[in-house]
Design an enzyme around this catalytic site. Structure first.
Site, PDB file in Angstrom:
ATOM      1  N   ARG A 168       4.500   3.464  16.363  1.00 48.50           N
ATOM      2  CA  ARG A 168       5.393   3.051  17.459  1.00 48.50           C
ATOM      3  C   ARG A 168       6.313   4.201  17.866  1.00 48.50           C
ATOM      4  NH1 ARG A 168       8.966   5.085  15.360  1.00 48.50           N
ATOM      5  NH2 ARG A 168      10.150   4.442  13.533  1.00 48.50           N
ATOM      6  N   GLU A 191      18.555   3.208  17.305  1.00 47.02           N
ATOM      7  CA  GLU A 191      18.147   3.934  16.103  1.00 47.02           C
ATOM      8  C   GLU A 191      19.096   3.658  14.942  1.00 47.02           C
ATOM      9  OE1 GLU A 191      15.055   4.731  15.632  1.00 47.02           O
ATOM     10  OE2 GLU A 191      15.165   6.054  17.369  1.00 47.02           O
ATOM     11  N   HIS A 192      18.497   3.412  13.794  1.00 47.26           N
ATOM     12  CA  HIS A 192      19.243   3.140  12.556  1.00 47.26           C
ATOM     13  C   HIS A 192      20.158   1.929  12.696  1.00 47.26           C
ATOM     14  CE1 HIS A 192      17.992   6.512  10.027  1.00 47.26           C
ATOM     15  NE2 HIS A 192      17.934   7.225  11.144  1.00 47.26           N
ATOM     16  N   GLY A 227       8.360  10.466  12.685  1.00 47.95           N
ATOM     17  CA  GLY A 227       9.214   9.436  13.291  1.00 47.95           C
ATOM     18  C   GLY A 227       8.435   8.452  14.146  1.00 47.95           C
ATOM     19  N   SER A 269       4.076   6.345  10.872  1.00 47.06           N
ATOM     20  CA  SER A 269       2.752   6.436  10.239  1.00 47.06           C
ATOM     21  C   SER A 269       2.745   5.633   8.938  1.00 47.06           C
ATOM     22  CB  SER A 269       2.400   7.892   9.948  1.00 47.06           C
ATOM     23  OG  SER A 269       3.382   8.486   9.136  1.00 47.06           O
ATOM     24  N   ASP A 319       9.611  -1.288  12.448  1.00 49.15           N
ATOM     25  CA  ASP A 319       8.285  -0.665  12.527  1.00 49.15           C
ATOM     26  C   ASP A 319       7.181  -1.687  12.303  1.00 49.15           C
ATOM     27  OD1 ASP A 319      10.026   1.427  12.597  1.00 49.15           O
ATOM     28  OD2 ASP A 319       9.506   2.231  10.621  1.00 49.15           O
ATOM     29  N   ASN A 336       9.942  13.551   5.839  1.00 46.13           N
ATOM     30  CA  ASN A 336       9.393  12.436   5.053  1.00 46.13           C
ATOM     31  C   ASN A 336      10.560  11.653   4.461  1.00 46.13           C
ATOM     32  OD1 ASN A 336       8.349  10.768   3.094  1.00 46.13           O
ATOM     33  ND2 ASN A 336       6.807  12.247   2.409  1.00 46.13           N
ATOM     34  N   LYS A 337      10.829  10.464   5.039  1.00 46.09           N
ATOM     35  CA  LYS A 337      12.070   9.778   4.647  1.00 46.09           C
ATOM     36  C   LYS A 337      12.066   9.270   3.205  1.00 46.09           C
ATOM     37  CE  LYS A 337      11.188   5.210   6.790  1.00 46.09           C
ATOM     38  NZ  LYS A 337       9.800   5.437   7.228  1.00 46.09           N
TER      39      LYS A 337
END
Ligand code: GLA
Length: 456
Positions: free
Chosen positions: A42, A48-49, A142, A145, A189, A232-233
């Site tokens: 998406r 955001e956040h 972002g 995935s 997501d 990579n969060k």
């Protein structure tokens, strides 16, 4: 009738891709796959956040996705094989799934979906599946995935066992089980991956989870551009630190409003308990917090708890050692960003003159707030957003968790070719490394469809 993910025929235009997956599946497992499962990534247009704070967000699904070619097996084995050899094969038993929090391998996301499904169905054994996976969502960019993998695995597990869950149940379950990897994301997501509809963006609201179509202006195009900085969060504590800062700010606001604060975890929950507007919450934030970072000692003294109590009421495993918390900045971002989402949706609905300019302003204001108050951008991403604005975007902002990854820009349809050429020259061709990645990094997108099963 429950709104379950659709079972569809393979679209003619995608036949070649599915055929490739099918023949790889046959050479790997020696049989035909029974079906394919697909879950899209998406792009978040605004908001955001704030999903993990309980506020509505406004994403749309993209064409890039994850597909599993699958057949079930009766011995309870899960076998993942990825078309991309960079991603190693993995095998385990459905009844014995371990997901370490400090080692975010690609298949652990898929295992989150399988484990989540087992727990949701209260099963200790079930049919397993063999699969060949292909993902086209750029990783750590972002564009979700990781959630696409979680969702696709959950959908596959559901289909393999003949279970039936609605899109909403699947989305809620996947949002919950993705936490096994250690990142405390919200539900955006997974919600858009299941609830997306071709041709429309969605307002996603939480508690309870629901989605409303948002008609975007027909004369604009949304363009995604990847800063090529990977973020990579799950591999750092940045994301969870923000979640924790929001939680502590919520609890301090709750306490200063004489509420029983320990059980209150989200800004939106607090707002509904206080029966206030977003503007009134912003006012409370301005009056309650100082701008300097808070130390843990100061927070403990405000909340009248010991550091051990704070750890159990407010912190998470990978934030136990954080000593400095920017409460004013994070709270201010969240409440103002929640307001921008409401305004964005209203502006789309009204579709009056000046709509596209207003939407653009809201997007750029969202980026500024992510950069300055939430501090989840990256210098290269800020530079890319500036280039997009100078190249004719009506608005531009980082999308997704940030700290790298993609920008999304709103561009007039008539300007889009010019815009793409300028961004290519100014951002991608200025670096040798980026110039090799233009095709997969800079592209126009439109609202795609949600997750589905495809018959062989
Ligand atoms: C990640 C999380 C989402 C959301 C975004 C930031 O993608 O998974 O739930 O919090 O970051 O908006």
């Amino acid at each position: 009738m429950a709104d379950v993910p659709p079972v569809e025929k393979i679209p003619e235009a995608k036949k070649e891709r599915f055929d490739k997956l099918r023949s790889t599946f046959i050479s790997k497992y020696g049989t035909e796959p029974d079906y394919f499962a697909r879950a899209p990534g998406r792009v978040n247009l605004i908001g955001e956040h704030i999903d993990y704070c309980g506020y509505a967000v406004l994403p749309m699904a993209i064409e890039q996705d994850v597909i599993f070619a699958t057949s079930s097996n009766a011995d309870g084995k899960i076998t993942f094989s990825n078309l991309n050899p960079v991603y190693k094969d993995f095998e385990c038993d459905v009844s014995d799934i371990t997901i370490p929090k400090d080692n975010p391998q690609w298949y652990f996301y898929a295992l989150c979906g399988v484990k989540g499904m087992m727990e949701h169905m209260k099963k200790t054994t079930a049919l397993g599946f063999n699969c060949v996976v292909e993902g086209t969502v750029p990783p750590s960019a972002g564009l979700s995935s990781s959630s696409a993998l979680v969702c696709c695995a959950a959908l596959t597990m559901m289909q393999a066992n003949g279970w039936s869950l609605s899109k909403q149940e699947l989305a809620d379950m996947c949002a919950h089980c993705e936490h096994y990897i250690g990142t405390e994301g919200g539900g955006m997501d997974q919600a858009i991956s299941f609830m997306a509809k071709h041709g429309t963006a969605k307002l996603i609201e939480f508690n309870p989870l629901r989605s409303t179509d948002v008609k975007l202006p027909f004369d604009t195009v949304f363009v995604i551009s990847n800063s090529c900085v990977q973020a990579n969060k799950a591999a750092s504590s940045n994301f969870n630190i923000r979640v924790v800062e929001c939680r502590i700010a919520t609890q301090i606001l709750a306490k200063s409003n004489s509420l029983e604060w320990k059980g209150i975890k989200k800004f939106a929950e607090l707002q509904s308990l206080l029966l206030t507007t977003l503007d009134e919450m912003i006012d409370k934030v301005n009056k309650t917090f100082h701008k300097e970072p808070y130390t843990k000692t100061e927070i403990c003294s405000i909340l009248e708890v010991t550091p051990e109590e704070l750890a159990s009421t407010s912190l998470s495993e990978n934030t136990l050692n954080v000593e400095s918390f920017k409460l004013y900045q994070r709270a201010s971002h969240v409440y103002n960003e929640a307001k921008r989402v409401v305004e964005f949706k209203q502006t789309c609905d009204l579709n009056a003159s000046g709509t596209v300019e207003k939407l653009g302003e809201l997007m750029t204001a969202s980026h500024d707030s992510c950069r300055d108050l939430y501090e989840c951008s990256h210098p290269d991403l800020d530079n890319l957003v500036q280039i997009c604005l100078k190249s004719g975007a009506l608005g531009s902002r980082l999308t997704g968790a940030g700290w790298g990854g993609c920008a999304v820009s709103m561009v007039r349809a008539t300007d889009v070719l010019n815009f793409l050429a300028k961004v290519r020259d100014e951002y991608y061709l200025k670096s040798e490394e980026r110039s090799t990645k233009i095709l997969e990094s800079l592209f126009a997108t439109e609202p795609g469809a949600g997750a589905a099963i495809y018959k062989v």
